[in-house]
Design an enzyme around this catalytic site. Sequence first.
Site, PDB file in Angstrom:
ATOM      1  N   LYS A   1     -11.011  -2.255   5.910  1.00 27.50           N
ATOM      2  CA  LYS A   1      -9.871  -1.806   6.717  1.00 27.50           C
ATOM      3  C   LYS A   1     -10.440  -1.333   8.059  1.00 27.50           C
ATOM      4  O   LYS A   1     -11.291  -0.439   8.081  1.00 27.50           O
ATOM      5  CB  LYS A   1      -9.170  -0.652   5.991  1.00 27.50           C
ATOM      6  CG  LYS A   1      -8.106   0.053   6.817  1.00 27.50           C
ATOM      7  CD  LYS A   1      -7.320   1.042   5.963  1.00 27.50           C
ATOM      8  CE  LYS A   1      -6.398   1.895   6.826  1.00 27.50           C
ATOM      9  NZ  LYS A   1      -5.351   2.571   6.060  1.00 27.50           N
TER      10      LYS A   1
ATOM     11  N   GLU B   1       0.858  -1.189   0.000  1.00 26.27           N
ATOM     12  CA  GLU B   1       0.000   0.000   0.000  1.00 26.27           C
ATOM     13  C   GLU B   1       0.890   1.234   0.000  1.00 26.27           C
ATOM     14  O   GLU B   1       1.578   1.525   0.983  1.00 26.27           O
ATOM     15  CB  GLU B   1      -0.907   0.015   1.244  1.00 26.27           C
ATOM     16  CG  GLU B   1      -1.743   1.284   1.323  1.00 26.27           C
ATOM     17  CD  GLU B   1      -2.542   1.427   2.618  1.00 26.27           C
ATOM     18  OE1 GLU B   1      -2.819   0.391   3.273  1.00 26.27           O
ATOM     19  OE2 GLU B   1      -2.872   2.570   2.988  1.00 26.27           O
TER      20      GLU B   1
ATOM     21  N   ARG C   1       0.540  10.365   0.091  1.00 22.06           N
ATOM     22  CA  ARG C   1       0.843  11.439   1.029  1.00 22.06           C
ATOM     23  C   ARG C   1       2.139  12.149   0.700  1.00 22.06           C
ATOM     24  O   ARG C   1       2.601  12.978   1.482  1.00 22.06           O
ATOM     25  CB  ARG C   1       0.970  10.867   2.447  1.00 22.06           C
ATOM     26  CG  ARG C   1      -0.329  10.363   2.999  1.00 22.06           C
ATOM     27  CD  ARG C   1      -0.120   9.929   4.440  1.00 22.06           C
ATOM     28  NE  ARG C   1      -0.933   8.776   4.720  1.00 22.06           N
ATOM     29  CZ  ARG C   1      -0.736   7.931   5.721  1.00 22.06           C
ATOM     30  NH1 ARG C   1       0.265   8.124   6.554  1.00 22.06           N
ATOM     31  NH2 ARG C   1      -1.531   6.915   5.899  1.00 22.06           N
TER      32      ARG C   1
HETATM   33  C1  3PG Z   1      -1.407   4.691   8.043  1.00 27.35           C
HETATM   34  O1  3PG Z   1      -2.247   4.925   7.207  1.00 27.35           O
HETATM   35  O2  3PG Z   1      -0.424   5.418   8.284  1.00 27.35           O
HETATM   36  C2  3PG Z   1      -1.566   3.447   8.788  1.00 27.35           C
HETATM   37  O3  3PG Z   1      -2.571   3.596   9.695  1.00 27.35           O
HETATM   38  C3  3PG Z   1      -0.301   2.962   9.404  1.00 27.35           C
HETATM   39  O4  3PG Z   1      -0.393   2.934  10.765  1.00 27.35           O
HETATM   40  P1  3PG Z   1       0.882   2.496  11.612  1.00 27.35           P
HETATM   41  O5  3PG Z   1       1.954   3.508  11.325  1.00 27.35           O
HETATM   42  O6  3PG Z   1       0.396   2.548  13.037  1.00 27.35           O
HETATM   43  O7  3PG Z   1       1.259   1.109  11.167  1.00 27.35           O
END
Ligand code: 3PG
Length: 211
Positions: free
Chosen positions: A132, A45, A49
């Site tokens: 999710k 994924e 961002r």
């Molecule tokens: C995100 O979208 O950043 C996820 O929620 C990742 O979360 P994490 O950094 O706690 O694994």
Amino acid sequence: MTDTHAHIRQLAEIAPIIPVLVVDNLAHAEPLARALVAGGLPVLEVTLRTACALDVISAMSRVEGAYVGAGTLVTPDDVTAAVAAGATFGVSPGAPDDLLDACAGAKLPFLPGAATATEAMRLNAKGYDILKFFPAEGAGGITTLKGLGGPLPGISFCPTGGVSPQNAQAYLSLPNVVCAGGSWIAPADLVTAQKWDEIEARARAASKLRA
Ligand code: 3PG
């Protein structure tokens, strides 16, 4: 079940962990994807961002064995851009109607976000049976997922947000968890330092977790 819903289930069942990636240097895309695939986590994924995220998706999509999705989908335009970049699936922290419509229109396999029974039930009524669960720890973590599993046994989750090496196996042991997402496999500091061997080792350890 439509093809896209079947497809997201197939993707979710490939590996126990989906690395959540924030990549701000396009040059890192290919070696990062190679390390993750070599470590046994081929479903990736890439969060939208960073300025180069779409190019990262395109570059990672050329890595043999990688299944590259776009995360942090928020608007219909994000869906259009993700598909154009070559994303094979999409992930969102939520599930607004315009986003669902855009994914359906683009035939993009989609993992929508849900954190409550009502959100999960609404999505399930639209045909989504893998969601999710976000933000996993913030929304009650394992206790909440166990609670949802009683009345909603037909809905599976990919908990993400606060999943770690310490709690991942406990999440994956739940009957309604098909896989989990997390950033600890390839955190920004390791990516920036180009520690591909360490990332591959983290992926290999995570790939041995069992849903
Ligand atoms: C995100 O979208 O950043 C996820 O929620 C990742 O979360 P994490 O950094 O706690 O694994």
